[in-house]
Scaffold this active site. Structure first.
Site, mmCIF file in Angstrom:
data_model
loop_
_atom_site.group_PDB
_atom_site.id
_atom_site.type_symbol
_atom_site.label_atom_id
_atom_site.label_comp_id
_atom_site.label_asym_id
_atom_site.label_seq_id
_atom_site.Cartn_x
_atom_site.Cartn_y
_atom_site.Cartn_z
ATOM 1 C CD1 TRP A 61 -3.418 0.307 0.756
ATOM 2 C CD2 TRP A 61 -2.737 -1.815 0.763
ATOM 3 N NE1 TRP A 61 -4.515 -0.484 0.493
ATOM 4 C CE2 TRP A 61 -4.122 -1.794 0.495
ATOM 5 C CE3 TRP A 61 -2.084 -3.046 0.805
ATOM 6 C CZ2 TRP A 61 -4.865 -2.943 0.284
ATOM 7 C CZ3 TRP A 61 -2.822 -4.199 0.601
ATOM 8 C CH2 TRP A 61 -4.181 -4.141 0.342
ATOM 9 C CD1 TRP A 63 -1.897 5.157 3.191
ATOM 10 C CD2 TRP A 63 -1.836 7.149 4.211
ATOM 11 N NE1 TRP A 63 -3.002 5.237 4.008
ATOM 12 C CE2 TRP A 63 -2.989 6.459 4.646
ATOM 13 C CE3 TRP A 63 -1.594 8.423 4.709
ATOM 14 C CZ2 TRP A 63 -3.891 7.000 5.571
ATOM 15 C CZ3 TRP A 63 -2.496 8.968 5.623
ATOM 16 C CH2 TRP A 63 -3.620 8.254 6.047
ATOM 17 C CE1 TYR A 111 -7.760 -5.276 0.711
ATOM 18 C CE2 TYR A 111 -7.696 -4.708 -1.613
ATOM 19 C CZ TYR A 111 -7.915 -4.349 -0.299
ATOM 20 O OH TYR A 111 -8.282 -3.069 0.002
ATOM 21 C CD GLN A 140 -3.421 4.396 0.369
ATOM 22 O OE1 GLN A 140 -2.273 3.985 0.438
ATOM 23 N NE2 GLN A 140 -4.402 3.875 1.088
ATOM 24 C CG ASP A 202 -10.400 3.236 3.553
ATOM 25 O OD1 ASP A 202 -9.477 4.059 3.563
ATOM 26 O OD2 ASP A 202 -10.240 2.046 3.240
ATOM 27 N NE ARG A 235 -12.287 -4.296 7.357
ATOM 28 C CZ ARG A 235 -11.175 -3.708 6.911
ATOM 29 N NH1 ARG A 235 -10.284 -3.234 7.748
ATOM 30 N NH2 ARG A 235 -10.973 -3.589 5.609
ATOM 31 C CE1 TYR A 422 -9.924 -0.203 8.434
ATOM 32 C CE2 TYR A 422 -10.833 1.189 6.717
ATOM 33 C CZ TYR A 422 -9.878 0.288 7.140
ATOM 34 O OH TYR A 422 -8.896 -0.122 6.279
ATOM 35 C CD1 TRP A 423 -10.077 4.701 8.106
ATOM 36 C CD2 TRP A 423 -9.135 6.304 9.342
ATOM 37 N NE1 TRP A 423 -8.719 4.542 8.016
ATOM 38 C CE2 TRP A 423 -8.111 5.518 8.758
ATOM 39 C CE3 TRP A 423 -8.769 7.381 10.167
ATOM 40 C CZ2 TRP A 423 -6.755 5.763 8.974
ATOM 41 C CZ3 TRP A 423 -7.424 7.630 10.372
ATOM 42 C CH2 TRP A 423 -6.425 6.831 9.785
ATOM 43 C CD GLU A 466 -6.318 -2.094 10.300
ATOM 44 O OE1 GLU A 466 -6.625 -1.573 9.212
ATOM 45 O OE2 GLU A 466 -6.756 -3.207 10.667
#
Length: 530
Positions: A61, A63, A111, A140, A202, A235, A422-423, A466
């Site tokens: 990935w 970044w 994936y 990214q 995301d 997620r 997640y975010w 993570e």
């Protein structure tokens, strides 16, 4: 001695340019942290690059690799150089650096979206996609020039002997040109992202209003591999994914041409990282015997534009600007919510000057997310704005140093806040690293040290998770995560570099003079390993 032992044995800290002021010592209680972090990076190494996670993210990935290289420089500067070189070898002819470089030895179903979805070598042919490598077609955040400069300073002799900067500089310059010329979709100079995955955060609530206009791809048209390795409650939702897939497929089917999609957002973190990397490109150019003045001047102009376009004084932070709130260039779309183009800018008046090119109906989105704090890394940020960002960081919306130790990814008081998803609320280690640098850059050394300590403690306690619950520190997502381990190493080896303190008072000064550039100043020469 095996390879892990060789890597973990290199624990001597050394001075590196481009870093904020240091803490005095690293506590003895974390003496094993270097070894365990280095082992994570060794376990995730594929021979040419480092995966974020063996199971959840089994490819390279963009970044992630930049952040990983920043940590790898403390154990193997050569491997850190290779990390960036491998990524940049997949650069497209138009200059873009793809957000994923696929490992052909990984099964397609490991994936999603997989290489057969992106079809980079065919759909991206006009844009100059590589013919022999499979990549995604989106990008990214541009942390790469900053990472390259830090990696060079870790071992300048090795870097010069290998011609590292001479080889990566043209690619980094082309990458920035792509962003500055092809992605200035608002016409004011800032870069736009055309997919939520490009910004890196995301499923941030910042994207909810722009994504609401997107018709999701049918659930039966794709299979999510991420749920095989991560809890569904941690997620993005299936509805989110359906919209991500629709946007990506439309972009692919348009030959990865920029400018016509239904999603276009000017994001403060993406642009702040571009500015930081422009300063780094100036240092790289000077190391190679050229002048860095054009890059510095561009960084200063972009900083001013960032303030004019995305600063909101009432919120006390930067906000995202939705360029498609009034419809797409073809007239599709509906009006979004949030502050209109006539909303408050830096001084509470317009969002830009009288003659500034604008997209009709663009709006500042009202959501408060960590992205709006990341510009604190910029040394040329007006002092009153830097002071306001620090107040916001400590205030009720993020509560760092009070109810939280690491920075939540989203407003604690927001209706969309979720401490695990997640975010949409969890705290991430890469944004903690960025804001630690920002605090230290602007003289907030006590707050920076507290954040540094929080990153080290929580990385240690969660086996390099993570991301974590911002209240409890409970691990979420994958463990043994690449950038968590790498940035832990970087903060563990905080270098001893001194810089003039920038006092964040309530002065009316709007700009920092060009010669007062803090951590990006030319007097910061770096040094050799101890």
């Amino acid at each position: 001695m095996d390879r892990t032992a060789q890597l973990t044995a290199r624990s001597t800290p050394y001075e590196t340019a481009y870093d904020p002021p240091a803490t005095a010592t690293t506590p003895a209680t974390t003496t094993s942290l270097h070894t365990r972090a280095a082992r994570v990076l060794e376990a995730n190494w594929t021979g040419a690059s480092t995966v974020p996670s063996r199971d959840l993210y089994p490819h390279q990935w963009s970044w992630d690799s930049a952040f990983i290289a920043i940590g790898l420089r403390h154990v193997s500067p050569r491997r850190a150089q290779t990390e960036l070189e491998t990524l940049l070898a997949a650069q497209w002819g138009d200059g873009r650096v793809p957000h994923i470089v696929f490992n052909p030895s990984v099964p397609l179903d490991a994936y999603f979206p997989s290489p057969d979805f992106w079809r980079s070598s065919t759909a991206g042919r006009t844009a100059g996609a590589p013919g022999t490598l499979q990549t995604s077609g989106i990008v990214q955040p541009p942390v790469h020039a900053l990472a390259a400069w830090l990696v060079h300073r870790a071992d300048p002799e090795l870097s010069r002997a290998r011609g590292f900067l001479a080889r990566v500089h043209p690619r980094l310059a082309a990458w920035h040109r792509y962003l500055l010329h092809r992605r200035d979709l608002g016409g004011a100079g800032l870069v736009s992202v055309v997919h939520p995955w490009e910004q890196g955060m995301d499923n941030s609530p910042c994207w909810d209003a722009p994504l609401a206009r997107i018709t999701p791809a049918p659930a039966r048209s794709f299979r999510r591999a991420d749920l095989d390795h991560g809890a569904a409650e941690d997620r993005p939702t299936d509805l989110d994914y359906g919209r991500y897939v629709r946007l990506a497929a439309d972009y692919r089917d348009a030959g990865y041409a920029d400018g016509g999609g239904e999603f276009a957002v000017e994001d403060p973190a993406f642009n702040a990282l571009l500015i930081a990397s422009e300063y780094a490109l100036a240092r790289i150019a000077e190391e190679l015997g050229a002048t860095g003045s054009a890059h510095r001047a561009r960084a200063q102009r972009l900083t001013a534009t960032l303030v004019e376009r995305l600063w909101d004084a009432e919120a006390g932070m930067f906000l995202c600007r939705d360029l498609r709130a009034g419809g797409t260039p073809s007239g599709r779309g509906v009006s979004g919510s949030g502050r209109s183009d006539s909303g408050r800018g830096a001084s509470g008046s317009g969002a830009g000057g009288e003659d500034e090119p604008r997209v009709p109906g663009s709006r500042l989105l009202p959501e408060r997310a960590v992205s709006g704090l990341v510009p604190l890394i910029l040394p040329g940020l007006p002092r009153d704005i830097a002071a306001a960002l620090v107040r916001t960081l400590r205030g009720p919306h993020f509560s760092v140093g009070d109810r939280t130790r690491l920075v939540p990814s989203y407003d604690l008081l927001g209706e969309a806040f979720d401490p695990h998803r997640y975010w949409r609320g969890p705290a991430w280690f890469n944004t903690g690293w960025l804001l630690e640098r920002g605090l230290r850059t602007h003289g907030e050394t006590a707050a920076a040290e507290a954040l540094r300590r929080a990153v080290l403690d929580l990385a240690d306690a969660t086996d390099f998770a993570e991301y974590v619950d911002p209240y409890t520190g409970a691990p979420c997502g994958a463990t043994g995560f690449g950038w968590t381990a790498a940035l832990t190493l970087d903060l563990y080896h905080r270098p001893a570099v001194r810089h003039a303190r920038q006092h964040l008072d309530k002065s009316t000064q709007r700009v920092v003079p060009p010669t007062d550039t803090g951590t990006f100043d030319r007097s910061d020469r770096g040094g050799h390993r101890g």
